[in-house]
Structure formats: structure tokens, C-alpha cells
Design a protein around this motif. Structure first.
Motif, PDB file in Angstrom:
ATOM      1  N   PRO A 318       0.829  -1.210   0.000  1.00 45.61           N
ATOM      2  CA  PRO A 318       0.000   0.000   0.000  1.00 45.61           C
ATOM      3  C   PRO A 318       0.859   1.254   0.000  1.00 45.61           C
ATOM      4  CG  PRO A 318       0.033  -0.996   2.187  1.00 45.61           C
ATOM      5  CD  PRO A 318       0.741  -1.951   1.269  1.00 45.61           C
ATOM      6  N   GLU A 319       0.312   2.319  -0.569  1.00 43.63           N
ATOM      7  CA  GLU A 319       0.966   3.612  -0.468  1.00 43.63           C
ATOM      8  C   GLU A 319       0.645   4.218   0.893  1.00 43.63           C
ATOM      9  OE1 GLU A 319      -0.461   5.731  -3.834  1.00 43.63           O
ATOM     10  OE2 GLU A 319       0.833   4.656  -5.253  1.00 43.63           O
ATOM     11  N   GLU A 320       1.285   5.341   1.208  1.00 43.58           N
ATOM     12  CA  GLU A 320       1.194   5.893   2.562  1.00 43.58           C
ATOM     13  C   GLU A 320      -0.233   6.236   2.968  1.00 43.58           C
ATOM     14  OE1 GLU A 320       3.367   9.353   5.264  1.00 43.58           O
ATOM     15  OE2 GLU A 320       4.245   8.682   3.381  1.00 43.58           O
ATOM     16  N   ASN A 321      -1.012   6.841   2.070  1.00 47.50           N
ATOM     17  CA  ASN A 321      -2.390   7.186   2.419  1.00 47.50           C
ATOM     18  C   ASN A 321      -3.225   5.933   2.666  1.00 47.50           C
ATOM     19  OD1 ASN A 321      -2.072   9.975   2.308  1.00 47.50           O
ATOM     20  ND2 ASN A 321      -2.380  10.025   0.106  1.00 47.50           N
ATOM     21  N   PHE A 322      -2.994   4.903   1.880  1.00 44.78           N
ATOM     22  CA  PHE A 322      -3.697   3.642   2.083  1.00 44.78           C
ATOM     23  C   PHE A 322      -3.295   3.040   3.424  1.00 44.78           C
ATOM     24  CE2 PHE A 322      -4.479  -0.828   0.041  1.00 44.78           C
ATOM     25  CZ  PHE A 322      -5.527  -1.038   0.930  1.00 44.78           C
ATOM     26  N   MET A 323      -2.007   3.109   3.755  1.00 47.17           N
ATOM     27  CA  MET A 323      -1.552   2.612   5.057  1.00 47.17           C
ATOM     28  C   MET A 323      -2.291   3.311   6.199  1.00 47.17           C
ATOM     29  SD  MET A 323       0.440   3.759   7.809  1.00 47.17           S
ATOM     30  CE  MET A 323       1.445   5.053   7.100  1.00 47.17           C
ATOM     31  N   LYS A 324      -2.471   4.625   6.076  1.00 45.03           N
ATOM     32  CA  LYS A 324      -3.180   5.364   7.116  1.00 45.03           C
ATOM     33  C   LYS A 324      -4.625   4.916   7.221  1.00 45.03           C
ATOM     34  CE  LYS A 324      -0.255   9.487   6.740  1.00 45.03           C
ATOM     35  NZ  LYS A 324      -0.190  10.909   6.325  1.00 45.03           N
ATOM     36  N   SER A 325      -5.238   4.593   6.084  1.00 48.38           N
ATOM     37  CA  SER A 325      -6.617   4.098   6.104  1.00 48.38           C
ATOM     38  C   SER A 325      -6.696   2.753   6.823  1.00 48.38           C
ATOM     39  CB  SER A 325      -7.143   3.956   4.664  1.00 48.38           C
ATOM     40  OG  SER A 325      -7.213   5.211   4.013  1.00 48.38           O
ATOM     41  N   ILE A 326      -5.708   1.886   6.570  1.00 46.06           N
ATOM     42  CA  ILE A 326      -5.670   0.587   7.261  1.00 46.06           C
ATOM     43  C   ILE A 326      -5.512   0.804   8.764  1.00 46.06           C
ATOM     44  CG2 ILE A 326      -4.355  -1.549   7.538  1.00 46.06           C
ATOM     45  CD1 ILE A 326      -3.607  -1.302   4.543  1.00 46.06           C
ATOM     46  N   LYS A 327      -4.607   1.688   9.131  1.00 43.87           N
ATOM     47  CA  LYS A 327      -4.376   1.989  10.548  1.00 43.87           C
ATOM     48  C   LYS A 327      -5.655   2.497  11.211  1.00 43.87           C
ATOM     49  CE  LYS A 327      -1.580   5.043  13.499  1.00 43.87           C
ATOM     50  NZ  LYS A 327      -2.697   5.808  14.094  1.00 43.87           N
ATOM     51  N   GLN A 328      -6.316   3.439  10.566  1.00 43.50           N
ATOM     52  CA  GLN A 328      -7.545   4.003  11.134  1.00 43.50           C
ATOM     53  C   GLN A 328      -8.635   2.947  11.266  1.00 43.50           C
ATOM     54  OE1 GLN A 328      -8.581   7.267   8.611  1.00 43.50           O
ATOM     55  NE2 GLN A 328      -6.889   8.542   9.290  1.00 43.50           N
ATOM     56  N   TRP A 329      -8.731   2.061  10.276  1.00 46.09           N
ATOM     57  CA  TRP A 329      -9.761   1.031  10.343  1.00 46.09           C
ATOM     58  C   TRP A 329      -9.516   0.098  11.529  1.00 46.09           C
ATOM     59  CZ3 TRP A 329      -9.380  -4.394   9.589  1.00 46.09           C
ATOM     60  CH2 TRP A 329     -10.611  -5.052   9.655  1.00 46.09           C
ATOM     61  N   GLU A 336     -11.787  -3.859  20.169  1.00 41.68           N
ATOM     62  CA  GLU A 336     -10.572  -4.647  19.914  1.00 41.68           C
ATOM     63  C   GLU A 336      -9.288  -3.932  20.325  1.00 41.68           C
ATOM     64  OE1 GLU A 336     -10.168  -6.729  16.311  1.00 41.68           O
ATOM     65  OE2 GLU A 336     -12.197  -7.562  16.354  1.00 41.68           O
ATOM     66  N   ASN A 337      -9.306  -2.625  20.503  1.00 39.75           N
ATOM     67  CA  ASN A 337      -8.183  -1.871  21.071  1.00 39.75           C
ATOM     68  C   ASN A 337      -6.871  -2.076  20.314  1.00 39.75           C
ATOM     69  OD1 ASN A 337      -7.053  -0.075  22.867  1.00 39.75           O
ATOM     70  ND2 ASN A 337      -6.524  -1.653  24.373  1.00 39.75           N
ATOM     71  N   TRP A 338      -6.891  -1.815  18.990  1.00 40.87           N
ATOM     72  CA  TRP A 338      -5.675  -1.868  18.184  1.00 40.87           C
ATOM     73  C   TRP A 338      -4.935  -0.540  18.258  1.00 40.87           C
ATOM     74  CZ3 TRP A 338      -3.720  -6.070  15.583  1.00 40.87           C
ATOM     75  CH2 TRP A 338      -4.558  -7.172  15.419  1.00 40.87           C
ATOM     76  N   LYS A 339      -3.614  -0.616  18.166  1.00 42.51           N
ATOM     77  CA  LYS A 339      -2.780   0.581  18.139  1.00 42.51           C
ATOM     78  C   LYS A 339      -1.737   0.437  17.044  1.00 42.51           C
ATOM     79  CE  LYS A 339      -1.039   4.517  19.493  1.00 42.51           C
ATOM     80  NZ  LYS A 339      -1.772   5.785  19.229  1.00 42.51           N
ATOM     81  N   LYS A 578       9.691   1.143   4.945  1.00 45.41           N
ATOM     82  CA  LYS A 578       8.827   1.657   6.012  1.00 45.41           C
ATOM     83  C   LYS A 578       7.747   0.620   6.330  1.00 45.41           C
ATOM     84  CE  LYS A 578      10.771   5.748   6.260  1.00 45.41           C
ATOM     85  NZ  LYS A 578      10.040   6.952   5.813  1.00 45.41           N
ATOM     86  N   TRP A 579       7.404   0.529   7.612  1.00 45.57           N
ATOM     87  CA  TRP A 579       6.442  -0.482   8.053  1.00 45.57           C
ATOM     88  C   TRP A 579       5.411   0.134   8.997  1.00 45.57           C
ATOM     89  CZ3 TRP A 579       6.674  -5.989   7.241  1.00 45.57           C
ATOM     90  CH2 TRP A 579       7.754  -6.399   6.445  1.00 45.57           C
ATOM     91  N   LEU A 580       4.204  -0.410   8.947  1.00 46.63           N
ATOM     92  CA  LEU A 580       3.166  -0.128   9.936  1.00 46.63           C
ATOM     93  C   LEU A 580       3.087  -1.327  10.867  1.00 46.63           C
ATOM     94  CD1 LEU A 580       0.696   1.381  11.131  1.00 46.63           C
ATOM     95  CD2 LEU A 580      -0.703   0.202   9.409  1.00 46.63           C
ATOM     96  N   CYS A 581       3.265  -1.085  12.160  1.00 49.60           N
ATOM     97  CA  CYS A 581       3.150  -2.137  13.177  1.00 49.60           C
ATOM     98  C   CYS A 581       1.814  -1.953  13.889  1.00 49.60           C
ATOM     99  CB  CYS A 581       4.311  -2.049  14.161  1.00 49.60           C
ATOM    100  SG  CYS A 581       4.136  -3.110  15.627  1.00 49.60           S
ATOM    101  N   LEU A 582       0.968  -2.961  13.856  1.00 46.00           N
ATOM    102  CA  LEU A 582      -0.333  -2.934  14.516  1.00 46.00           C
ATOM    103  C   LEU A 582      -0.350  -3.984  15.615  1.00 46.00           C
ATOM    104  CD1 LEU A 582      -2.444  -2.653  11.278  1.00 46.00           C
ATOM    105  CD2 LEU A 582      -2.599  -0.999  13.147  1.00 46.00           C
ATOM    106  N   GLN A 583      -0.666  -3.563  16.835  1.00 44.94           N
ATOM    107  CA  GLN A 583      -0.707  -4.467  17.981  1.00 44.94           C
ATOM    108  C   GLN A 583      -2.062  -4.344  18.670  1.00 44.94           C
ATOM    109  OE1 GLN A 583       1.808  -6.629  19.070  1.00 44.94           O
ATOM    110  NE2 GLN A 583       2.846  -6.090  17.154  1.00 44.94           N
ATOM    111  N   ARG A 584      -2.623  -5.484  19.050  1.00 48.70           N
ATOM    112  CA  ARG A 584      -3.864  -5.479  19.824  1.00 48.70           C
ATOM    113  C   ARG A 584      -3.495  -5.544  21.301  1.00 48.70           C
ATOM    114  NH1 ARG A 584      -8.784  -9.070  17.918  1.00 48.70           N
ATOM    115  NH2 ARG A 584      -7.212 -10.721  17.980  1.00 48.70           N
ATOM    116  N   LYS A 585      -3.836  -4.485  22.016  1.00 49.71           N
ATOM    117  CA  LYS A 585      -3.429  -4.384  23.424  1.00 49.71           C
ATOM    118  C   LYS A 585      -4.279  -5.286  24.327  1.00 49.71           C
ATOM    119  CE  LYS A 585      -0.474  -1.273  22.234  1.00 49.71           C
ATOM    120  NZ  LYS A 585       0.956  -1.580  22.225  1.00 49.71           N
TER     121      LYS A 585
END
Length: 585
Positions: A318-329, A336-339, A578-585
Motif C-alpha cells: 500500500p501507499e502511505e495514504n492507504f496505510m493510514k486508512s488501514i491503521k484508522q480502520w 478490539e483496542n488496536w494501536k 517503512k512499516w506499519l506495526c499494529l498491535q492489539r493491546k
């Protein structure tokens, strides 16, 4: 002079009265290259059209050209080691290796200084248009050129309306091509009402449309209240069986469905797209993530997760804007408390944010054997075996490898000897072999027979010293040594690495199966080494391989998603850093 409302109405009246008159059908592609310039000056917006605070999209948010709000993204400051320091496949590495300034294209200089004037900024009367036309005598179709200039300069549609009104008043008709150009201008400015009006006019006048017009109408109608008309076009294309809808046609129709909260219809169109064997555009996938933020629906969640797996399976990023959309979703999923955190990956393969180790880049035994078989059959032997080697030479090499393998490192001798053109090639190769031999690995150096002649370039003494520390195989001077390099490395086992500065793109292209191409690229990233720095007799720097796989990956309670940032240009054979790290707390 006509007011905009009067002009539009007057054009419609003339054209609707003459609906039975058919102008010649022109391909939109011909329109788009007129005067050597593209008329699509404003590309279709996608990733920058969504209000991140809204769950329900509407025409103003989906189709606006405004940038997304800046999203607060937590960035880690732990000890990240940039992969650019140790991988030739890292995004931007090719640019760093060969920085160059592209020469700007010289503007076309016209002999007529009047032609270089931009189009009018305000509507003109028919008399004023005729007066202006006389100044453009060098152009066969003044109106065509003027409409293209209006698109390039993004003039208000009222200016184009006044020109069309002048044409309609003079000729009693407006050519098909002019209507298409006006449609392009309306679409670029998201004038949905005008698009609908032109659609009604063209539908009344013409029985069929060319593919370019259909694409324009689907795109324009999908953002309008009459978005279902775009679906009708899509179905017509499929029924005609002359052409097939493109992934962008589907993208636009999915856009219209999601804008109107028809999520099930959008998913149905998405699955039709996949069934057609088409690859969804990244902004198609982003539309779903933007639309579904905060929605509590198990089936919908599974669909979005399957889209992430689609990125994984096809090595898409994904491009950066798409990554942000994934993060927000993820962060909006109820309960579920994702960060999400922007991060980098250390050389060891550990995430600098969560300290989790990413997937190993090595192929499984099944994948390795499959790749080995396909490379031997399609790349090394292949249909053009006589252009790479001879059957006798290939058989001789295979016997040699069977006797002396396994090797730890296979070296493209001629390629490595030229890493520093200023220095003697045999001296350079000797330095490299001496450096690698310090840890006593089993080395194979592939060379050409002219290296044995003994001259100032290839000193016999150097060749003798190297032969004590490495095995050598010399091919004919006309043979390609890359296939031998691949064969020896793959035959030696998954531990074996190879050294060359050649990126082997031609050999990857020889493989017809997309799965094997992905396996080849994965294997290559985990096995190819280069020498980015060399100073004769003093220092050699060896660029090590990646130990982790650069794909979307998950453990269930975590996701790691590589993405393309907005500032680094990545070639097709490079991977993001560059990476997006998503963790469920």
C-alpha cells in the motif's frame, strides 16, 4: 454574451432537436494525444478524497481534491537500522546507486507566437470566438485545439460552454469529439450535473460509445446521483463480449456503491473483478477501508482481512495514504483496542516498535524444490538454450557441479572484477576471493575462457593464487554466465549465496508462472550479495542479504505491513523500508 445557464440550455435544445444526426465516431485515444499532449491533466482522485472523521462517504468527500487531514501517527525512536544500508532491493537503492538528473523536456516552440497564448479565462460570444479563430489560422480545427487547451489550463466550464454554443449556433451541431473533450473537462472538475447532461445528450444522439467514452462516463456518473447508470454501462460491456471492463471501471462503480452505502453491492462488484482475473487497484481496496471504519460487522471484517491477505499473496504494497486508512480502520474496530505505529525493521528482522521477529525470508523445502525445477527448465535450459550456452557445455557444467558442490558462495567473476573500473580486474577479483576465503567457505568463481590467456588484465599469477582458494569454471566467451550462476547456487542448497551486481531481471521474466516469479524474487532477496564499497588492498564492504520477508504478515494479535512512503521512489525490483506495526493491546 450568454450567461452560463442560458448557454447550457441553448446547447441542449439544439442538440436534442438534432439527436438523429450521427457524427463520425472517434476513438477517445485519438483525442487524448492530439497535439502530442495528454488531455487528462487531473488524474482520478482516490486516496486523498476521504474525510477521516466520517464513516459515511458522500460525493463531496469522495471526489474532492483536498488532501487528507494529517493523521497523528506515533513514530518509534528505537534503534532502527535502515535496510538501505544492507540491501540492494530496498526502496530507493537504485536511485542512490546511480543518481542522475533527468533532462527536462524542451517545450515545443511554435513559429506562431499567438498560439502560445493560454485560452480565454471568461466566456466569449460567438462573434468574439470567430474573431479569435482568425488569429489561429495555422490550426485545422481551432475548436478542438482550444478545448484541449482549456483542459490543460483547467479553465472554468463556462468558457467551454460558450465555445460549444458558438459551434452549435454556426453549424447547428456539435461533433462527437468536442463533446468528449467537454466531458473530460467536466470530469476533471467533478461537474457531476454537467456530466449527467452530456450523458443524456450523447445517449439520445448515439446508439453506441467507444471504450474511451464509456470509461469517462462510468467515472463521471459514479460520483453523481445517477451512479447506477455507471453500473448499466459495466453490464453492457460484459454482455457485448467485444471488450472487457477494466479494473478502473470496476473501481469507479465500487466507488459509486460505497458512496451510497451499498456495501454489499460494492463487495459483489469486487468479487466480480477478481473472478474476471483482474487485479484490483490499491485505491479500490482503500475505498473499503475508508468506508468501513467503525462498522461492527463480522462478515465485513473478514472481507477486509482477506484484502490484506490479497496484498500478502501478491506481494503488493500500500501507499502511505492507504496505510493510514488501514491503521484508522484497525483502531476503529469496536472493542478490539488496536494501536498502530510507524516503525522500521532491524537487520536481525526484529520490529523496532514491538520487538517481534518477522517471517524468515528463506523458502520452504517444497517452495525451494519447485523453484529449482522451474529455473532449470525455463531459465537455464529454456527455448533459447543455444543463445545462452551449448548442450555440451551445459552438460559439462552440471557434471562439474555434481562433483564439487555444495558451495557456500558462488561468484560472478567477470561482474565482480569490474566493480571498480579504474583498477585491474584480476587484482580486484583476487582481493574479493581473499576476503571471502578468510572464513574458509567453499567458493565457486564463474569466469570466461579469455580470463585464462594471461595478459595485463588477467595476470596468470593472480589466477593461480585464486585457484588455491576457490573452484573455477570457465565458460565460452559467447555464453551467458548468469544461468550457470543460478544453477550452481540452487543446486548447492538453501544456504548458498551468490555475488553479482546484475539484478537478473531478464531471467525472472523468463519464468511464465507468477507464483514462481514471486518465489524467485523472494529467493533472490535472501541470497544475492553485492559489494557496495571497495578500495584495492585496503577495504571491502560486503552488503549482506535480508533475513526477513518484506510482505504483509500477521500473528493474529499483530500485523506488520510494509508500505511505500510519499518521498521514496521504488522500482519494481525493490521493496519498501517503512512499516506499519499494529498491535492489539
Amino acid at each position: 454574451m450568454f450567461s452560463p445557464r442560458q448557454t447550457s440550455s441553448w446547447i441542449s435544445q439544439i442538440l436534442m432537436k438534432k439527436y438523429h444526426v450521427l457524427s463520425p465516431m472517434l476513438k477517445l485515444q485519438e483525442v487524448s494525444v492530439t497535439f502530442g499532449r495528454p488531455i487528462f491533466t487531473n488524474p482520478y482522485c482516490s486516496s486523498e478524497r476521504v474525510d477521516p472523521k466520517a464513516h459515511k462517504p458522500n460525493s463531496s468527500t469522495w471526489c474532492s481534491r483536498k488532501k487528507n487531514e494529517q493523521i497523528g501517527v506515533e513514530r518509534t525512536r528505537k534503534g532502527t537500522i535502515s535496510p538501505q544500508g544492507f540491501s540492494i532491493f530496498a526502496a530507493g537503492a537504485s536511485k542512490e546507486r546511480g543518481k542522475f538528473c533527468a533532462e527536462e523536456e524542451e517545450p515545443v516552440v511554435s513559429t506562431n507566437s499567438v498560439v502560445e497564448r493560454p485560452p480565454p479565462e471568461k466566456p466569449l460570444s460567438p462573434e468574439e470566438w470567430e474573431k479569435l479563430k482568425r488569429k489561429y489560422r495555422g490550426y485545422k480545427i481551432f475548436e478542438e485545439y482550444m478545448l484541449i487547451q482549456m483542459i490543460n489550463y483547467n479553465r472554468p466550464i463556462d468558457v467551454a460552454k460558450s465555445l460549444l454554443a458558438a459551434v452549435a449556433k454556426r453549424d447547428g451541431d456539435i461533433p462527437y469529439m468536442f463533446l468528449l473533450q467537454y466531458l473530460v473537462l467536466c470530469e476533471s472538475q467533478e461537474q457531476t450535473k454537467e456530466i449527467c447532461d452530456i450523458f443524456d445528450i450523447m445517449r439520445a444522439r448515439y446508439k453506441t460509445f467507444d471504450s474511451g467514452a464509456v470509461t469517462l462516463l462510468i467515472r463521471g456518473l459514479s460520483c453523481s446521483p445517477r451512479w447506477r447508470d455507471a453500473l448499466t454501462f459495466l453490464e453492457q460491456i460484459k454482455k457485448q463480449k467485444v471488450d472487457t471492463p477494466s479494473n478502473k471501471n470496476y473501481r469507479d462503480c465500487i466507488n459509486g456503491a460505497l458512496m451510497n452505502q451499498e456495501i454489499n453491492l460494492a463487495l459483489e462488484l469486487y468479487h466480480q473483478l477478481l473472478a474476471e482475473g483482474l487485479t484490483p487497484t490499491l485505491d479500490t481496496l482503500q475505498l473499503f477501508f475508508d468506508t468501513c471504519k467503525g462498522v461492527q460487522d463480522g462478515r465485513l471484517k473478514n472481507e477486509l482481512i482477506s484484502m490484506l491477505n490479497y496484498l500478502r499473496d501478491n506481494q503488493l504494497y500500500p501507499e502511505e495514504n492507504f496505510m493510514k486508512s488501514i491503521k484508522q480502520w484497525f483502531e476503529s474496530i469496536p472493542g478490539e483496542n488496536w494501536k498502530g505505529t510507524i516503525t522500521g525493521i532491524q537487520r536481525s528482522g526484529r520490529c523496532s516498535s514491538c520487538n517481534q521477529t518477522l517471517e524468515d525470508i528463506n523458502l520452504s523445502p517444497e517452495e525451494y524444490n519447485l523453484l529449482k525445477e522451474k529455473i532449470l527448465k525455463e531459465v537455464i535450459q529454456g527455448k533459447d538454450v543455444f543463445r545462452k550456452t551449448t548442450p555440451v557445455e551445459l552438460e559439462e557444467f552440471q557434471k562439474f557441479v555434481n562433483i564439487h558442490s555444495p558451495f557456500d558462495i558462488v561468484i560472478d567473476g567477470l561482474n565482480v572484477s569490474k566493480i571498480s573500473p579504474k583498477y585491474n580486474p584480476s587484482d580486484t577479483l583476487l582481493d574479493v576471493v581473499n576476503y571471502l576465503a578468510q572464513k574458509n567457505p567453499r567458493l565457486l568463481v564463474l569466469g570466461r575462457k579469455h580470463m585464462l590467456k594471461g595478459n595485463s588484465q588477467w595476470k596468470r599469477q593472480n589466477m593461480t593464487i585464486m585457484s588455491r582458494k576457490a573452484k573455477f569454471f570457465f565458460t565460452e566467451d559467447v555464453s551467458q554466465d548468469d544461468p550457470f550462476l543460478l544453477y550452481a547456487t540452487l543446486h548447492s542448497g538453501n544456504h548458498c549465496k551468490f555475488i553479482t551486481h546484475d539484478l537478473l531481471r531478464d531471467h525472472k521474466a523468463c519464468v511464465s508462472d507468477e507464483l514462481i516469479q514471486r518465489l524467485f524474487f523472494k529467493w533472490q532477496r535472501g541470497h544475492q550479495m553485492v559489494i557496495p564499497f571497495y578500495k584495492p588492498g585496503l577495504r571491502i564492504q560486503l552488503q549482506h542479504v535480508l533475513t526477513y520477508n518484506t510482505i504483509v504478515q500477521t500473528t493474529g494479535n499483530s500485523w506488520h505491513i510494509p508500505y511505500d512512503d510519499n518521498f521514496t521512489k521504488r522500482t519494481s525490483y525493490e521493496v519498501p523500508t517503512k512499516w506499519l506495526c499494529l498491535q492489539r493491546k
